[in-house]
Design a protein around this motif. Structure first.
Motif, PDB file in Angstrom:
ATOM      1  N   LEU A  79     -12.089  37.825  71.293  1.00  0.00           N
ATOM      2  CA  LEU A  79     -11.808  37.310  69.651  1.00  0.00           C
ATOM      3  C   LEU A  79     -12.238  38.365  68.701  1.00  0.00           C
ATOM      4  O   LEU A  79     -13.062  39.391  68.910  1.00  0.00           O
ATOM      5  N   VAL A  80     -11.613  38.376  67.730  1.00  0.00           N
ATOM      6  CA  VAL A  80     -11.178  39.588  66.972  1.00  0.00           C
ATOM      7  C   VAL A  80     -11.650  38.982  65.389  1.00  0.00           C
ATOM      8  O   VAL A  80     -11.417  37.776  64.956  1.00  0.00           O
ATOM      9  N   ALA A  81     -12.956  38.731  64.655  1.00  0.00           N
ATOM     10  CA  ALA A  81     -13.491  37.950  63.672  1.00  0.00           C
ATOM     11  C   ALA A  81     -13.211  39.017  62.263  1.00  0.00           C
ATOM     12  O   ALA A  81     -14.593  39.848  62.324  1.00  0.00           O
ATOM     13  N   ILE A  82     -12.713  38.515  61.215  1.00  0.00           N
ATOM     14  CA  ILE A  82     -12.214  39.350  60.475  1.00  0.00           C
ATOM     15  C   ILE A  82     -12.900  38.555  58.769  1.00  0.00           C
ATOM     16  O   ILE A  82     -12.508  37.177  58.418  1.00  0.00           O
ATOM     17  N   PHE A 119     -13.784  27.789  68.424  1.00  0.00           N
ATOM     18  CA  PHE A 119     -12.504  27.405  69.569  1.00  0.00           C
ATOM     19  C   PHE A 119     -13.540  28.536  70.598  1.00  0.00           C
ATOM     20  O   PHE A 119     -13.904  27.969  71.597  1.00  0.00           O
ATOM     21  N   ALA A 120     -14.093  29.260  70.889  1.00  0.00           N
ATOM     22  CA  ALA A 120     -14.671  30.617  71.307  1.00  0.00           C
ATOM     23  C   ALA A 120     -16.351  28.829  71.986  1.00  0.00           C
ATOM     24  O   ALA A 120     -16.619  29.696  73.233  1.00  0.00           O
ATOM     25  N   PRO A 124     -16.602  37.988  74.761  1.00  0.00           N
ATOM     26  CA  PRO A 124     -16.732  39.645  73.730  1.00  0.00           C
ATOM     27  C   PRO A 124     -15.914  39.393  72.521  1.00  0.00           C
ATOM     28  O   PRO A 124     -14.878  38.758  71.996  1.00  0.00           O
ATOM     29  N   THR A 125     -16.724  39.848  71.297  1.00  0.00           N
ATOM     30  CA  THR A 125     -16.555  39.937  70.076  1.00  0.00           C
ATOM     31  C   THR A 125     -16.130  40.724  69.854  1.00  0.00           C
ATOM     32  O   THR A 125     -17.238  41.020  69.317  1.00  0.00           O
ATOM     33  N   ASP A 174      -6.395  35.720  73.264  1.00  0.00           N
ATOM     34  CA  ASP A 174      -6.923  36.533  72.992  1.00  0.00           C
ATOM     35  C   ASP A 174      -7.285  35.621  71.178  1.00  0.00           C
ATOM     36  O   ASP A 174      -5.991  35.357  71.593  1.00  0.00           O
ATOM     37  N   ILE A 175      -8.360  35.626  70.387  1.00  0.00           N
ATOM     38  CA  ILE A 175      -7.865  35.177  69.393  1.00  0.00           C
ATOM     39  C   ILE A 175      -8.366  36.412  68.298  1.00  0.00           C
ATOM     40  O   ILE A 175      -9.160  37.379  67.768  1.00  0.00           O
ATOM     41  N   ILE A 176      -7.545  36.159  66.803  1.00  0.00           N
ATOM     42  CA  ILE A 176      -7.968  37.360  66.092  1.00  0.00           C
ATOM     43  C   ILE A 176      -7.782  36.667  64.759  1.00  0.00           C
ATOM     44  O   ILE A 176      -6.583  35.188  64.365  1.00  0.00           O
TER      45      ILE A 176
END
Length: 303
Positions: free
Chosen positions: A161-164, A150-151, A232-233, A136-138
């Motif tokens: 992926l969590v994109a803030i 990267f995704a 999934p993002t 998982d990526i934040i």
């Protein structure tokens, strides 16, 4: 190489000990009443590692055990320390891999342009080194864009992926021409500390900033880019974000085939430092729960 890394870690240990007794490490724009970490994230020799990635050395830290989660900080003024609240929470149940991207913190700048594609490649090399895939990526801001790239490049290596604070980015929407002197005016104490921690001259930092300015001024990420990100993002945005305006994030969200959106009211770009409980309340169930495929929902034709 290992002797050099060992020597670098010894220097970090001495400096970290000195800072622990002298002053609290800080992130850019940190307020007096803001979150204070008990660990020197981004400058912790007990958890830190270096990896040679071709033209440079990338620094990363590992905390906790369990399924792996990568944490990526913001750009230019960003540091791993700003992600401390995430690391605190995630390390309870996950292996957290906190990467300092090239030209930030303990990571060296290298000779290649600091593109998001390059940063994604750096991350891929780190993950290959520690055999932590899929992850998982934040990511926050610059870190979120690195996560997007990267995704796209390595979709099989990303679970979620969590994109803030990162949305559609049209070339010319913002002009980047920041120098160290400009940034010192915004937070002099932060930069005084960073110059010592990075062991870099002001001239070297200005060279890094110039390279970042040049790259950022060339970036153009439209809805076609986001439509190719299938993992999934969760896009998280502060309602008042001045760097990634709400409309730009909604455009990215609508273009992505498997995305969710969370808007945190009355918060700006560093949304998780302003209201971490609200951000964590949407991030934790997203990471722990089943993803919801958005393709069955059609956006309104009136918007």
């Amino acid at each position: 190489m290992f002797k050099k890394i060992s020597a670098a870690l010894k220097i970090m240990l001495v400096l970290s000990s000195a800072f622990a007794h002298a002053e609290q490490l800080r992130y850019f724009g940190q307020q007096a009443n803001a979150y204070q970490s008990s660990r020197p994230y981004g400058f912790n020799p007990q958890a830190g590692h270096f990896i040679q990635t071709g033209d440079t050395r990338i620094y990363y830290e590992i905390y906790g055990k369990g399924s792996p989660v990568v944490v990526l900080h913001g750009g230019m003024v960003g540091s791993t320390l700003e992600m401390g609240q995430f690391i605190d929470q995630l390390a309870k149940n996950h292996q957290v891999i906190a990467v300092s991207t090239r030209g930030h913190g303990q990571s060296e700048s290298g000779t290649k342009p600091p593109t998001y594609l390059q940063k994604a490649d750096d991350l891929n090399r780190v993950l290959a080194k520690i055999n932590a895939q899929p992850v998982d990526i934040i990511g926050f801001s610059d870190g979120a864009y690195t996560g997007y790239f990267f995704a796209r490049q390595y979709p099989a290596k990303v679970k979620k992926l969590v994109a803030i604070g990162a949305g559609e980015w049209k070339k010319g929407a913002r002009n980047f021409n920041l120098t160290l002197e400009d940034l010192k005016k915004l937070d002099a104490a932060y930069w005084q500390q960073q110059i010592r921690l990075r062991r870099s001259s002001e001239a070297a930092i200005n060279r890094d900033l110039a390279a970042m300015n040049a790259y950022y001024n060339s970036v153009n990420l439209d809805t076609r880019f986001f439509s190719k990100i299938a993992v999934p993002t969760l896009l998280v945005i502060g309602e008042l974000d001045q760097n990634a305006p709400l409309d730009s994030v909604i455009s990215a969200y609508k273009a992505m085939p498997n995305a969710q959106l969370a808007v945190i009211p009355n918060t700006a770009h560093p949304v998780f430092t302003e209201n971490f409980p609200a951000v964590w309340a949407v991030v934790q169930p997203f990471l722990n729960g089943k993803s919801t495929v958005k393709s069955t929902r059609q956006p309104s034709k009136n918007h």
